[in-house]
Design a protein around this motif. Sequence first.
Motif, PDB file in Angstrom:
ATOM      1  N   ASP A  75      -8.569   3.809  -4.000  1.00  0.00           N
ATOM      2  CA  ASP A  75      -7.574   2.982  -4.678  1.00  0.00           C
ATOM      3  C   ASP A  75      -7.060   1.884  -3.750  1.00  0.00           C
ATOM      4  O   ASP A  75      -6.864   0.737  -4.164  1.00  0.00           O
ATOM      5  CB  ASP A  75      -6.406   3.837  -5.163  1.00  0.00           C
ATOM      6  CG  ASP A  75      -6.805   4.753  -6.310  1.00  0.00           C
ATOM      7  OD1 ASP A  75      -7.817   4.445  -6.973  1.00  0.00           O
ATOM      8  OD2 ASP A  75      -6.107   5.756  -6.540  1.00  0.00           O
ATOM      9  N   SER A  76      -6.844   2.231  -2.496  1.00  0.00           N
ATOM     10  CA  SER A  76      -6.355   1.244  -1.525  1.00  0.00           C
ATOM     11  C   SER A  76      -7.374   0.129  -1.336  1.00  0.00           C
ATOM     12  O   SER A  76      -7.026  -1.054  -1.304  1.00  0.00           O
ATOM     13  CB  SER A  76      -6.059   1.925  -0.189  1.00  0.00           C
ATOM     14  OG  SER A  76      -5.051   2.892  -0.331  1.00  0.00           O
ATOM     15  N   ALA A  77      -8.638   0.491  -1.206  1.00  0.00           N
ATOM     16  CA  ALA A  77      -9.693  -0.514  -1.010  1.00  0.00           C
ATOM     17  C   ALA A  77      -9.795  -1.428  -2.230  1.00  0.00           C
ATOM     18  O   ALA A  77      -9.950  -2.652  -2.096  1.00  0.00           O
ATOM     19  CB  ALA A  77     -11.028   0.180  -0.752  1.00  0.00           C
ATOM     20  N   LEU A  78      -9.698  -0.843  -3.421  1.00  0.00           N
ATOM     21  CA  LEU A  78      -9.766  -1.650  -4.647  1.00  0.00           C
ATOM     22  C   LEU A  78      -8.568  -2.586  -4.742  1.00  0.00           C
ATOM     23  O   LEU A  78      -8.721  -3.764  -5.109  1.00  0.00           O
ATOM     24  CB  LEU A  78      -9.812  -0.721  -5.868  1.00  0.00           C
ATOM     25  CG  LEU A  78      -9.892  -1.416  -7.237  1.00  0.00           C
ATOM     26  CD1 LEU A  78     -11.157  -2.250  -7.340  1.00  0.00           C
ATOM     27  CD2 LEU A  78      -9.836  -0.372  -8.351  1.00  0.00           C
ATOM     28  N   PHE A  79      -7.383  -2.075  -4.392  1.00  0.00           N
ATOM     29  CA  PHE A  79      -6.185  -2.902  -4.433  1.00  0.00           C
ATOM     30  C   PHE A  79      -6.303  -4.081  -3.469  1.00  0.00           C
ATOM     31  O   PHE A  79      -5.981  -5.219  -3.815  1.00  0.00           O
ATOM     32  CB  PHE A  79      -4.953  -2.060  -4.083  1.00  0.00           C
ATOM     33  CG  PHE A  79      -3.691  -2.856  -3.959  1.00  0.00           C
ATOM     34  CD1 PHE A  79      -2.956  -3.197  -5.084  1.00  0.00           C
ATOM     35  CD2 PHE A  79      -3.243  -3.287  -2.718  1.00  0.00           C
ATOM     36  CE1 PHE A  79      -1.794  -3.946  -4.974  1.00  0.00           C
ATOM     37  CE2 PHE A  79      -2.088  -4.035  -2.587  1.00  0.00           C
ATOM     38  CZ  PHE A  79      -1.357  -4.370  -3.718  1.00  0.00           C
ATOM     39  N   VAL A  80      -6.764  -3.803  -2.247  1.00  0.00           N
ATOM     40  CA  VAL A  80      -6.907  -4.866  -1.242  1.00  0.00           C
ATOM     41  C   VAL A  80      -7.903  -5.920  -1.711  1.00  0.00           C
ATOM     42  O   VAL A  80      -7.662  -7.127  -1.581  1.00  0.00           O
ATOM     43  CB  VAL A  80      -7.341  -4.263   0.109  1.00  0.00           C
ATOM     44  CG1 VAL A  80      -7.721  -5.371   1.088  1.00  0.00           C
ATOM     45  CG2 VAL A  80      -6.231  -3.399   0.685  1.00  0.00           C
ATOM     46  N   THR A  81      -9.016  -5.480  -2.281  1.00  0.00           N
ATOM     47  CA  THR A  81     -10.016  -6.433  -2.781  1.00  0.00           C
ATOM     48  C   THR A  81      -9.445  -7.326  -3.869  1.00  0.00           C
ATOM     49  O   THR A  81      -9.621  -8.553  -3.844  1.00  0.00           O
ATOM     50  CB  THR A  81     -11.239  -5.666  -3.326  1.00  0.00           C
ATOM     51  OG1 THR A  81     -11.812  -4.889  -2.276  1.00  0.00           O
ATOM     52  CG2 THR A  81     -12.286  -6.636  -3.856  1.00  0.00           C
ATOM     53  N   ILE A 106       0.852  -1.193   0.000  1.00  0.00           N
ATOM     54  CA  ILE A 106       0.000   0.000   0.000  1.00  0.00           C
ATOM     55  C   ILE A 106       0.888   1.243   0.000  1.00  0.00           C
ATOM     56  O   ILE A 106       1.622   1.489   0.953  1.00  0.00           O
ATOM     57  CB  ILE A 106      -0.943   0.026   1.217  1.00  0.00           C
ATOM     58  CG1 ILE A 106      -1.776  -1.268   1.280  1.00  0.00           C
ATOM     59  CG2 ILE A 106      -1.850   1.241   1.149  1.00  0.00           C
ATOM     60  CD1 ILE A 106      -2.694  -1.462   0.104  1.00  0.00           C
ATOM     61  N   ARG A 107       0.839   2.024  -1.075  1.00  0.00           N
ATOM     62  CA  ARG A 107       1.662   3.218  -1.185  1.00  0.00           C
ATOM     63  C   ARG A 107       0.982   4.416  -0.519  1.00  0.00           C
ATOM     64  O   ARG A 107      -0.234   4.484  -0.430  1.00  0.00           O
ATOM     65  CB  ARG A 107       1.949   3.558  -2.649  1.00  0.00           C
ATOM     66  CG  ARG A 107       2.625   2.432  -3.433  1.00  0.00           C
ATOM     67  CD  ARG A 107       3.131   2.974  -4.766  1.00  0.00           C
ATOM     68  NE  ARG A 107       2.106   3.709  -5.483  1.00  0.00           N
ATOM     69  CZ  ARG A 107       1.251   3.150  -6.331  1.00  0.00           C
ATOM     70  NH1 ARG A 107       1.286   1.839  -6.551  1.00  0.00           N
ATOM     71  NH2 ARG A 107       0.344   3.897  -6.969  1.00  0.00           N
ATOM     72  N   ASP A 108       1.808   5.349  -0.092  1.00  0.00           N
ATOM     73  CA  ASP A 108       1.279   6.539   0.586  1.00  0.00           C
ATOM     74  C   ASP A 108       0.460   7.416  -0.348  1.00  0.00           C
ATOM     75  O   ASP A 108      -0.421   8.161   0.096  1.00  0.00           O
ATOM     76  CB  ASP A 108       2.435   7.354   1.174  1.00  0.00           C
ATOM     77  CG  ASP A 108       3.153   6.610   2.288  1.00  0.00           C
ATOM     78  OD1 ASP A 108       2.515   5.736   2.906  1.00  0.00           O
ATOM     79  OD2 ASP A 108       4.342   6.905   2.547  1.00  0.00           O
TER      80      ASP A 108
END
Length: 310
Positions: free
Chosen positions: A78-84, A70-72
């Motif tokens: 975007d973070s939620a989509l990446f995690v999913t 997870i980048r700053d």
Amino acid sequence: MRTKPSCKALSNCYFCGMSFLQKNRVFLFILICLLVFTSCDSLFKKKVEKEPLARVGDSFLYKEDLTSFIRDDMSAQDSALFVTNYINNWASKQLLLSKSRINLSEEKLSEFDRLVADYRADLYTRAYIEALVLQAQDTAVTTSQLRQYYEKEKENFKLNEKLVQLRFVGLPTQFLDKDEVITRMKDWGEADKRYLDSVAVQFKKIHFNDSIWVGASRVMEVIPPMTPMNEEKYLKKSQFFEIQDSLGVYLGKVTDVLEINDTAPFEYVSPDIRQLILNRRRLDYVRKLETEIIDEAIKKNEFEVYEKDE
């Protein structure tokens, strides 16, 4: 009638010291219990449990497994989509892995396990060897060593493209003193070079070092109107050329040419020769290292080969 001993300091009287201990026995007992309780609490304190994000069978994916990805600069969306996406990919791999272990034969599983073990060992040993090579390798190569290698292997250095030595300039289409530049480019005396240097700020492109060899493909990259269809017309020994397109005019003088399958000049291949010499040194060092490791293990009785009975 007994009289109580009068003492100025408890530390100087045995009786007063005993009396002090008896009165404070309860206090000492409580203090010891507190110390024991604190020690036991820290001894049996449970480890902080990791926060799980997903589970497939007995395998868990934890939040900390994704932290480094997870980048700053990611937004919350975007973070939620990446995690999913990461969780779904992880789950599909785990499920496929589970299915493969059930449906593949024992022979195949054993074969793959061996390949994985070999790959892991190869990664470790290769990284270790590379570290030793970087630490011990001599990277100094003299011109004499390069020349000696070149003379010995000259027949193996054949060109696979045309090389040229040339000088050229790129002018704007409206450049006023083009004829003067042409004359100076052809004459190429010291006074001509000084003149061209003095007006070089007006040129779009410039290359005056006509002692180095350049591939024809590179020339066509920097002179766009020159193509594989017309380069034979312009890239000839002692040829002066003028070629232009909508963006500019190119003036050049070719001083020498080497064709495909000619022997490559030393200056052109010397960087490759240097790399060849370093690669050979590396291979020699690795062979020596492997031999020394085995010899040392044998001396220390860490390695032995058992002979089979006939």
